[in-house]
Design a protein around this motif. Structure first.
Motif, short mmCIF file in Angstrom:
data_model
loop_
_atom_site.label_atom_id
_atom_site.label_comp_id
_atom_site.label_asym_id
_atom_site.label_seq_id
_atom_site.Cartn_x
_atom_site.Cartn_y
_atom_site.Cartn_z
N GLY A 110 0.80 -1.23 0.00
CA GLY A 110 0.00 0.00 0.00
C GLY A 110 0.82 1.27 0.00
O GLY A 110 2.05 1.23 0.12
N GLY A 138 0.73 0.77 -3.36
CA GLY A 138 -0.70 0.47 -3.46
C GLY A 138 -1.34 0.86 -4.77
O GLY A 138 -2.56 0.93 -4.87
N TYR A 139 -0.53 1.16 -5.77
CA TYR A 139 -1.09 1.57 -7.06
C TYR A 139 -0.71 0.53 -8.11
O TYR A 139 0.31 0.64 -8.76
N ALA A 162 -2.39 -1.32 3.29
CA ALA A 162 -2.73 0.10 3.49
C ALA A 162 -3.21 0.71 2.18
O ALA A 162 -2.50 1.49 1.55
N LEU A 163 -4.41 0.34 1.76
CA LEU A 163 -4.97 0.87 0.52
C LEU A 163 -6.12 1.82 0.80
O LEU A 163 -6.80 2.25 -0.12
N GLY A 164 -6.38 2.10 2.09
CA GLY A 164 -7.57 2.86 2.47
C GLY A 164 -8.78 1.95 2.37
O GLY A 164 -8.74 0.94 1.66
N PHE A 165 -9.87 2.29 3.10
CA PHE A 165 -11.06 1.45 2.97
C PHE A 165 -11.88 1.97 1.79
O PHE A 165 -11.76 3.15 1.44
N GLY A 188 -5.15 1.41 6.67
CA GLY A 188 -5.41 2.79 6.23
C GLY A 188 -4.17 3.57 5.88
O GLY A 188 -3.33 3.14 5.08
N GLY A 189 -4.03 4.74 6.50
CA GLY A 189 -2.90 5.61 6.18
C GLY A 189 -1.66 5.39 7.04
O GLY A 189 -0.80 6.26 7.11
N ASP A 192 1.94 6.06 5.71
CA ASP A 192 2.28 7.48 5.56
C ASP A 192 2.84 8.02 6.88
O ASP A 192 3.76 8.82 6.89
N ARG A 215 -6.62 15.56 12.66
CA ARG A 215 -6.54 15.13 11.26
C ARG A 215 -7.31 16.10 10.37
O ARG A 215 -6.88 16.41 9.26
N ARG A 222 -10.38 16.38 4.08
CA ARG A 222 -11.09 15.20 4.59
C ARG A 222 -12.47 15.56 5.15
O ARG A 222 -13.18 14.67 5.60
N ARG A 225 -15.54 13.51 4.09
CA ARG A 225 -15.52 12.13 4.61
C ARG A 225 -15.85 12.11 6.09
O ARG A 225 -16.47 11.19 6.60
#
Ligand code: UDP
Length: 252
Positions: A110, A138-139, A162-165, A188-189, A192, A215, A222, A225
């Motif tokens: 990720g 993750g790409y 760690a690709l985010g949900f 998640g992140g 990073d 955050r 964000r 979200r």
């Protein structure tokens, strides 16, 4: 052993503290048992409400733990309090520490290429006895089987995704049947933060349960979200009051 689950908007959360969870996970890793763990916050709960496929994936995991103070508050509102918040980032750090002591192996998937590379350097530095059997950014092309094949061959004790949900949980659920063993967690992140690309809230903010606010201030993009949090709390109150009505209706 009977496991206590708390139903929050149809997500079945494990009633567990971080300490006992770490004991359970350590035992499962040592017994080569395959485990899928979801760290669910209010954003995940709200997403699952709108995406039945994702709801099925989350409830199909072996463990669902409460990441985010919103879930703890929600559990209190409905009168079924969960014991404590278990931040996914903290859980990952603890697992890396135990893995370092025990010489476990780990795979990391990720984040952006430069982020995962820096994160791996930092992990190697901090946990020199942990065996890093592979990593990938993750790409990647989802339809290509290269990454699952790598994980299958390496048989890591732990796989951090760690690709985010919802991507990370979807990746795990789709591929886990072909793996023999390992603990699979969406984080998640977290890479990073480990790479130093994103700063985690200072401890005092964490202690005051204001990590979400930190955050939001640091990454204002964000905000949309994060509307999931108030929407989630409103839902919890609605659930509380509708249960009360049901209860009254059912009482002679
Ligand atoms: N990410 C990724 N592949 C993607 C999309 C996102 O690897 O296709 C990574 C992104 O670089 C970041 C991580 O997923 O490192 C988490 O992103 P985000 O903060 O959106 O997720 P959350 O913590 O809210 O689950």
């Amino acid at each position: 052993m009977n496991r206590k689950k708390i139903n929050i908007l149809n997500i079945l959360f494990d009633y567990v503290t971080k300490g006992s969870l770490l004991q359970i996970l350590t035992k499962r890793i040592e017994e080569n048992k395959k485990t899928f763990l979801v760290t669910a916050n209010p954003e995940i709960v709200m997403h699952a409400k709108a995406d039945p496929e994702y709801l099925k994936i989350v409830n199909g995991a072996d463990y669902v733990i409460a990441d985010g103070i919103g879930v703890i508050i929600g559990s209190k509102i409905i009168g079924n309090p969960l014991p404590e918040r278990i931040p996914g980032f903290d859980l990952m750090q603890d697992l890396l520490k135990i893995g370092n002591e025990k010489g476990w192996s780990a795979y990391f998937l990720g984040a952006k290429k430069e982020v995962i590379e820096k994160a791996i350097l930092n992990i190697k530095d901090k946990y020199p006895n942990l065996k890093i059997v592979g990593y990938h950014d993750g790409y990647f092309d989802w339809n290509e089987n290269k990454i699952p094949e790598e994980i299958k061959q390496a048989k890591p004790d732990m796989v951090f995704v760690a690709l985010g949900f919802p991507r990370q949980e979807k990746f795990i659920a789709e591929n886990i049947p072909q793996f023999e063993k390992g603990l699979f967690i969406g984080v998640g992140g977290s890479f990073d933060v480990i790479a130093g690309a994103v700063k985690r809230a200072p401890v005092i903010w964490q202690k005051l349960n204001l990590e979400w606010l930190y955050r939001l201030i640091k990454q204002p993009s964000r905000w949309r979200r994060m509307l999931a949090l108030p929407a989630f709390i409103i839902r919890m109150f609605m659930m509380k009051f509708s249960n009360r009505k049901d209860y009254k209706k059912g009482t002679p």
